[in-house]
Design a protein around this motif. Structure first.
Motif, PDB file in Angstrom:
ATOM      1  N   ILE A  79      -5.350  -7.890  13.691  1.00  0.00           N
ATOM      2  CA  ILE A  79      -6.676  -7.514  13.195  1.00  0.00           C
ATOM      3  C   ILE A  79      -7.203  -6.295  13.938  1.00  0.00           C
ATOM      4  N   ALA A  80      -6.917  -6.221  15.231  1.00  0.00           N
ATOM      5  CA  ALA A  80      -7.369  -5.071  16.030  1.00  0.00           C
ATOM      6  C   ALA A  80      -6.744  -3.767  15.568  1.00  0.00           C
ATOM      7  N   GLN A  81      -5.645  -3.842  14.804  1.00  0.00           N
ATOM      8  CA  GLN A  81      -4.980  -2.644  14.295  1.00  0.00           C
ATOM      9  C   GLN A  81      -5.377  -2.320  12.859  1.00  0.00           C
ATOM     10  N   MET A  82      -6.099  -3.203  12.203  1.00  0.00           N
ATOM     11  CA  MET A  82      -6.431  -3.005  10.794  1.00  0.00           C
ATOM     12  C   MET A  82      -7.494  -1.923  10.635  1.00  0.00           C
ATOM     13  N   THR A  83      -7.287  -1.081   9.641  1.00  0.00           N
ATOM     14  CA  THR A  83      -8.223   0.025   9.403  1.00  0.00           C
ATOM     15  C   THR A  83      -8.695   0.093   7.959  1.00  0.00           C
ATOM     16  N   GLU A  84      -8.100  -0.709   7.067  1.00  0.00           N
ATOM     17  CA  GLU A  84      -8.368  -0.574   5.638  1.00  0.00           C
ATOM     18  C   GLU A  84      -9.155  -1.761   5.097  1.00  0.00           C
ATOM     19  N   PRO A  85     -10.457  -1.611   4.864  1.00  0.00           N
ATOM     20  CA  PRO A  85     -11.221  -2.715   4.270  1.00  0.00           C
ATOM     21  C   PRO A  85     -10.889  -2.975   2.810  1.00  0.00           C
ATOM     22  N   THR A  86      -9.942  -2.196   2.239  1.00  0.00           N
ATOM     23  CA  THR A  86      -9.427  -2.561   0.909  1.00  0.00           C
ATOM     24  C   THR A  86      -8.445  -3.724   1.017  1.00  0.00           C
ATOM     25  N   MET A  87      -8.056  -4.074   2.239  1.00  0.00           N
ATOM     26  CA  MET A  87      -7.238  -5.262   2.463  1.00  0.00           C
ATOM     27  C   MET A  87      -8.153  -6.452   2.709  1.00  0.00           C
ATOM     28  N   HIS A  88      -8.288  -7.297   1.709  1.00  0.00           N
ATOM     29  CA  HIS A  88      -9.105  -8.493   1.843  1.00  0.00           C
ATOM     30  C   HIS A  88      -8.336  -9.534   2.663  1.00  0.00           C
ATOM     31  N   VAL A  89      -9.084 -10.424   3.298  1.00  0.00           N
ATOM     32  CA  VAL A  89      -8.470 -11.474   4.117  1.00  0.00           C
ATOM     33  C   VAL A  89      -8.928 -12.836   3.605  1.00  0.00           C
ATOM     34  N   LEU A  90      -7.955 -13.736   3.394  1.00  0.00           N
ATOM     35  CA  LEU A  90      -8.271 -15.118   3.044  1.00  0.00           C
ATOM     36  C   LEU A  90      -8.670 -15.831   4.329  1.00  0.00           C
ATOM     37  N   LEU A  91      -9.933 -16.186   4.434  1.00  0.00           N
ATOM     38  CA  LEU A  91     -10.503 -16.692   5.684  1.00  0.00           C
ATOM     39  C   LEU A  91     -10.333 -18.202   5.773  1.00  0.00           C
ATOM     40  N   SER A  92      -9.528 -18.627   6.754  1.00  0.00           N
ATOM     41  CA  SER A  92      -9.208 -20.043   6.892  1.00  0.00           C
ATOM     42  C   SER A  92      -9.668 -20.650   8.207  1.00  0.00           C
ATOM     43  N   SER A  93     -10.048 -19.829   9.178  1.00  0.00           N
ATOM     44  CA  SER A  93     -10.422 -20.363  10.481  1.00  0.00           C
ATOM     45  C   SER A  93     -11.503 -19.510  11.126  1.00  0.00           C
ATOM     46  N   ARG A  94     -12.209 -20.119  12.049  1.00  0.00           N
ATOM     47  CA  ARG A  94     -13.282 -19.412  12.745  1.00  0.00           C
ATOM     48  C   ARG A  94     -12.742 -18.398  13.753  1.00  0.00           C
ATOM     49  N   GLN A 139       0.823  -1.204   0.000  1.00  0.00           N
ATOM     50  CA  GLN A 139       0.000   0.000   0.000  1.00  0.00           C
ATOM     51  C   GLN A 139       0.863   1.263   0.000  1.00  0.00           C
ATOM     52  N   SER A 140       1.957   1.224   0.753  1.00  0.00           N
ATOM     53  CA  SER A 140       2.838   2.394   0.829  1.00  0.00           C
ATOM     54  C   SER A 140       3.556   2.665  -0.486  1.00  0.00           C
ATOM     55  N   CYS A 141       3.591   1.680  -1.381  1.00  0.00           N
ATOM     56  CA  CYS A 141       4.248   1.858  -2.679  1.00  0.00           C
ATOM     57  C   CYS A 141       3.288   2.365  -3.748  1.00  0.00           C
ATOM     58  N   GLY A 142       2.090   2.752  -3.329  1.00  0.00           N
ATOM     59  CA  GLY A 142       1.152   3.360  -4.261  1.00  0.00           C
ATOM     60  C   GLY A 142       0.121   2.432  -4.848  1.00  0.00           C
ATOM     61  N   ALA A 143      -0.060   1.260  -4.259  1.00  0.00           N
ATOM     62  CA  ALA A 143      -1.053   0.323  -4.784  1.00  0.00           C
ATOM     63  C   ALA A 143      -2.456   0.894  -4.646  1.00  0.00           C
ATOM     64  N   THR A 144      -3.223   0.830  -5.710  1.00  0.00           N
ATOM     65  CA  THR A 144      -4.604   1.312  -5.693  1.00  0.00           C
ATOM     66  C   THR A 144      -5.610   0.178  -5.821  1.00  0.00           C
ATOM     67  N   ARG A 145      -5.141  -1.035  -6.121  1.00  0.00           N
ATOM     68  CA  ARG A 145      -6.029  -2.193  -6.222  1.00  0.00           C
ATOM     69  C   ARG A 145      -6.174  -2.853  -4.853  1.00  0.00           C
ATOM     70  N   PRO A 146      -7.197  -3.681  -4.677  1.00  0.00           N
ATOM     71  CA  PRO A 146      -7.327  -4.413  -3.408  1.00  0.00           C
ATOM     72  C   PRO A 146      -6.118  -5.308  -3.153  1.00  0.00           C
ATOM     73  N   ILE A 147      -5.841  -5.549  -1.881  1.00  0.00           N
ATOM     74  CA  ILE A 147      -4.719  -6.387  -1.474  1.00  0.00           C
ATOM     75  C   ILE A 147      -5.267  -7.563  -0.679  1.00  0.00           C
ATOM     76  N   LEU A 148      -4.968  -8.773  -1.086  1.00  0.00           N
ATOM     77  CA  LEU A 148      -5.430  -9.980  -0.409  1.00  0.00           C
ATOM     78  C   LEU A 148      -4.338 -10.499   0.513  1.00  0.00           C
ATOM     79  N   ILE A 149      -4.625 -10.577   1.803  1.00  0.00           N
ATOM     80  CA  ILE A 149      -3.704 -11.157   2.778  1.00  0.00           C
ATOM     81  C   ILE A 149      -4.011 -12.649   2.859  1.00  0.00           C
ATOM     82  N   MET A 150      -3.061 -13.477   2.425  1.00  0.00           N
ATOM     83  CA  MET A 150      -3.316 -14.912   2.318  1.00  0.00           C
ATOM     84  C   MET A 150      -2.875 -15.701   3.541  1.00  0.00           C
TER      85      MET A 150
END
Length: 391
Positions: free
Chosen positions: A92-107, A73-84
């Motif tokens: 997660i408690a520090q995350m503020t950007e819903p443009t960062m998608h999360v690969l959901l693997s656990s409850r 993101q700091s390098c100028g990315a404008t597309r969504p970013i998927l955290i795998m």
């Protein structure tokens, strides 16, 4: 500005752009590209790669961690970013950007994301990870729809579903991959009964994106081949068996170079380096290079690899040290201190590839590239360019 570094990598923006355009033509129309830029963009440098991809165009970036997502993101990315990869509750408690998608693997991650979504008043985008047989992250196919339902009920936005192949690169027998694909299709149908049609459906890695249009779905995750490398010899052979010809010109984007720091004359029958693992057989002109395993040049290359000096091969003599490697330039008498030595890349008619170093080291090209030290300067070269990729 003149490059004054002793050791550095060059990253060809033209070759990166070529590889993206090549896959645009290879994939089915409408299939998006997720550029996998984890591990410092496979060693190429996020700061160098992301601006090129922004200009040439990709639909998404894929990374392993929250820290990597922030760097992209700091390098100028404008597309969504998927955290795998795994994201801890504290992260997660520090995350503020819903443009960062999360690969959901656990409850557990679901619960932490739901709490954070409620706190911020947003609906966090998630992709359901289906474990179809790799037995790493994810839930079994029969549990995927239930995880999607729980995510929706918790206030999350289910926007994607994904899987990963276990045995598609290292073989020419792809029966296990197609069994995984069958399981994934079944899971996808069940998930979309819960969610409706999803915009991000992805299973293909580089090998699948090269070989099998059945795996395209709405997006592919392009990793090693984005940077111009075949995932394996078996993938290349599978391409030849299917098409009867090469016909596809991936262009490696990275070159790795250093400078000769010293040239010295060593007599015959003298030991070189730690452990006295090599003894000269003649009077030898020895070039000392300021690079070693701390920079990512594997110790396993001791007495095995070559570097390029003035377009010719100079064999590595003795053990690769932490920050020093010695090479034989006796047969390159015009070599001088300050000359460039190529560790990966081309010099004249000669080339040393990441694949060559991987074979000599007993590993894979992924590891050779990903383990290049982040401290190495990276220079973006040959950009912008106007050429077109060809298949």
């Amino acid at each position: 500005m003149e490059n004054e570094a002793a050791t550095w990598c060059e990253v060809s923006g033209a070759h990166l752009a070529h590889n993206v355009r090549l896959f645009r033509r290879l994939l089915q129309p409408g299939t998006g590209l997720a550029a996998v830029v984890k591990a410092n963009a496979y060693g190429h440098g996020v700061a160098q790669v992301v601006p090129v991809l922004e200009e040439v165009g990709v639909e998404m970036y894929a990374v392993h961690s929250l820290a990597e997502a922030r760097q992209v993101q700091s390098c100028g990315a404008t597309r969504p970013i998927l955290i795998m990869g795994y994201v801890t509750p504290g992260q997660i408690a520090q995350m503020t950007e819903p443009t960062m998608h999360v690969l959901l693997s656990s409850r557990q991650v679901l619960q932490s994301l739901a709490a954070r979504s409620a706190e911020l008043g947003v609906s966090w985008p998630v992709h359901i990870k289906v474990d179809t047989g790799t037995h790493r992250q994810g839930v079994p196919p029969e549990e995927a729809a239930d995880l999607a339902r729980q995510a929706k009920e918790a206030g999350l936005s289910v926007v994607g579903v994904a899987t990963h192949f276990a045995n598609i690169e290292d073989t020419t027998d792809h029966s296990y991959a197609f069994e995984q694909l069958r399981r994934f299709r079944q899971a996808l149908q069940r998930v979309e009964r819960v969610t409706g049609q999803l915009p991000y459906v992805h299973a293909a890695c580089s090998a699948a994106a090269l070989l099998f249009r059945e795996t395209d779905f709405s997006m592919v995750r392009l990793g090693i081949s984005l940077y111009g490398h075949w995932p394996s010899r078996e993938t290349y052979l599978s391409w030849l068996l299917a098409h009867g010809r090469d016909g596809i010109a991936l262009k490696p984007a990275l070159s790795w170079r250093t400078r000769i720091g010293q040239i010295k004359t060593v007599g015959a029958r003298e030991p070189i380096g730690y452990g006295l693992s090599y003894r000269t057989t003649r009077t030898t002109q020895l070039a000392v290079l300021p690079v070693g395993y701390a920079e990512g040049y594997p110790r396993a290359l001791s007495n095995r690899a070559s570097v390029l000096v003035r377009g010719r091969r100079a064999p590595v003599l003795g053990r690769v040290c932490m920050n020093i490697t010695m090479v034989d330039v006796t047969d390159i008498p015009e070599a001088e201190e300050g000359d460039i030595a190529t560790l990966i890349g081309s010099d004249g008619e000669e080339r040393v590839s990441a694949e060559e170093l991987a074979e000599l080291s007993g590993t894979i090209n992924y590891e050779i590239l990903a383990r290049l030290s982040p401290a190495l300067p990276r220079l973006l070269t040959h950009w912008p360019e106007q050429g077109q990729a060809s298949i």
